[in-house]
Scaffold this motif. Structure first.
Motif, PDB file in Angstrom:
ATOM      1  N   ALA A  62       0.842  -1.019   0.001  1.00  0.00           N
ATOM      2  CA  ALA A  62       0.037   0.024   0.047  1.00  0.00           C
ATOM      3  C   ALA A  62       0.903   1.228   0.123  1.00  0.00           C
ATOM      4  O   ALA A  62       0.623   2.402  -0.867  1.00  0.00           O
ATOM      5  CB  ALA A  62      -0.947   0.144   1.111  1.00  0.00           C
ATOM      6  N   GLU A  67      -2.757  -4.587   3.062  1.00  0.00           N
ATOM      7  CA  GLU A  67      -2.723  -3.323   3.141  1.00  0.00           C
ATOM      8  C   GLU A  67      -3.217  -2.645   1.919  1.00  0.00           C
ATOM      9  O   GLU A  67      -4.001  -1.763   1.814  1.00  0.00           O
ATOM     10  CB  GLU A  67      -1.395  -3.037   3.848  1.00  0.00           C
ATOM     11  CG  GLU A  67      -1.222  -3.246   5.167  1.00  0.00           C
ATOM     12  CD  GLU A  67      -0.660  -4.545   5.326  1.00  0.00           C
ATOM     13  OE1 GLU A  67      -0.514  -5.333   4.297  1.00  0.00           O
ATOM     14  OE2 GLU A  67      -0.147  -5.245   6.509  1.00  0.00           O
ATOM     15  N   MET A  68      -2.817  -3.139   0.977  1.00  0.00           N
ATOM     16  CA  MET A  68      -2.927  -2.665  -0.391  1.00  0.00           C
ATOM     17  C   MET A  68      -4.485  -2.779  -0.937  1.00  0.00           C
ATOM     18  O   MET A  68      -4.975  -1.938  -1.247  1.00  0.00           O
ATOM     19  CB  MET A  68      -2.008  -3.540  -1.580  1.00  0.00           C
ATOM     20  CG  MET A  68      -2.425  -2.842  -2.868  1.00  0.00           C
ATOM     21  SD  MET A  68      -1.244  -3.820  -4.062  1.00  0.00           S
ATOM     22  CE  MET A  68      -1.985  -5.454  -4.089  1.00  0.00           C
ATOM     23  N   TRP A 117      -6.234  -0.348   1.391  1.00  0.00           N
ATOM     24  CA  TRP A 117      -5.961   1.103   0.813  1.00  0.00           C
ATOM     25  C   TRP A 117      -6.658   1.627  -0.521  1.00  0.00           C
ATOM     26  O   TRP A 117      -7.271   2.705  -0.803  1.00  0.00           O
ATOM     27  CB  TRP A 117      -4.655   1.306   0.541  1.00  0.00           C
ATOM     28  CG  TRP A 117      -4.003   2.608   0.090  1.00  0.00           C
ATOM     29  CD1 TRP A 117      -3.925   3.607   0.899  1.00  0.00           C
ATOM     30  CD2 TRP A 117      -3.701   3.151  -1.204  1.00  0.00           C
ATOM     31  NE1 TRP A 117      -3.506   4.925   0.047  1.00  0.00           N
ATOM     32  CE2 TRP A 117      -3.399   4.516  -1.000  1.00  0.00           C
ATOM     33  CE3 TRP A 117      -3.744   2.410  -2.398  1.00  0.00           C
ATOM     34  CZ2 TRP A 117      -2.962   5.090  -2.423  1.00  0.00           C
ATOM     35  CZ3 TRP A 117      -3.430   2.851  -3.743  1.00  0.00           C
ATOM     36  CH2 TRP A 117      -3.020   4.424  -3.587  1.00  0.00           C
ATOM     37  N   SER A 118      -6.656   0.463  -1.509  1.00  0.00           N
ATOM     38  CA  SER A 118      -7.383   0.954  -2.984  1.00  0.00           C
ATOM     39  C   SER A 118      -8.768   0.967  -2.806  1.00  0.00           C
ATOM     40  O   SER A 118      -9.561   0.648  -1.835  1.00  0.00           O
ATOM     41  CB  SER A 118      -7.100  -0.456  -3.618  1.00  0.00           C
ATOM     42  OG  SER A 118      -5.774  -0.897  -3.909  1.00  0.00           O
TER      43      SER A 118
END
Length: 228
Positions: free
Chosen positions: A158, A186-187, A190-191
């Motif tokens: 992220a 986490e990515m 976040w997206s």
């Protein structure tokens, strides 16, 4: 965005005719494909590497280590980019890497420290490691076969993707990401739209906005076809 280091990227980029940026090593490295340039690095310095290894050895009997390093380019000849200590257990059972004494392995800044242990799952290793390392570093994994990956605190996919988004002036809400293992969690959070593969780790399935088909069933393509 990949857990893989820059040295793995050119071959993939050439095959897929890709250009632009690659977020590598779980967010530790930002690499520009077209210029073959490492633009930014989040590293573990030698003192921290020693502290992490000492802590992990205190709770993981028989653990062995490897380190991932980077130079200014994907294949800089002056940098031994993947080094392993004698006896390192490679879950992928390949011959990649240079074997060095532990003192040498820990004597240079690394973008990732890999800890491997037989007869233990990566989930189990990560839980034990978190107890002794706390939030001093980031701990994740991309295979279940007894291997964890340690990065500098705050290093995630992220964080790396956010750096690219800032460079391109793209808002998180306009980004879709795909993942299947804890190093993707986490990515996906976040997206704007995080998609998990159906065969993904339970932590990934729990945070995803959508679950697509498995890797072998072209799950990524099935989602992208809705837009392209």
């Amino acid at each position: 965005v990949s857990g893989r280091p820059p040295r793995w990227i050119p071959k993939v980029a050439d095959a897929a005719a890709l250009n632009g940026y690659a977020v590598c090593a779980n967010g530790a490295v930002l690499y520009e494909i077209g210029t073959d340039s490492v633009l930014s690095v989040r590293g573990l310095d030698p003192m921290l590497l020693h502290d992490v290894v000492d802590a992990l050895e205190s709770v993981l009997d028989g653990v062995s280590f490897a380190a991932e390093r980077v130079g200014a380019t994907a294949h800089e000849a002056d940098v031994r980019q993947f080094v392993t200590e004698p006896g390192y257990r490679n879950p992928w059972d390949d011959a990649e890497g240079h074997t060095q004494a532990r003192a040498e392995l820990l004597g240079h800044t690394a973008v990732k420290l890999l800890a491997s242990k037989a007869n233990m799952t990566s989930d189990e290793m990560a839980m034990v490691a978190a107890e002794v390392l706390g939030d001093a570093v980031d701990i994740t994994f991309s295979t279940g076969d007894g291997l964890i990956e340690v990065s500098a605190r705050g290093t995630t996919k992220a964080a790396g993707l956010s750096e690219v988004a800032d460079r391109l002036n793209i808002a998180p809400d306009d980004i879709i990401s795909f993942g299947d293992m804890p190093n993707d969690v986490e990515m996906l959070r976040w997206s704007g739209h995080g998609v998990a593969m159906a065969n993904g780790h339970p932590e990934v399935l729990a945070v995803a906005d959508e679950v697509t088909a498995t890797n072998s069933e072209d799950g990524v393509a099935q989602v992208l076809e809705r837009w392209f």
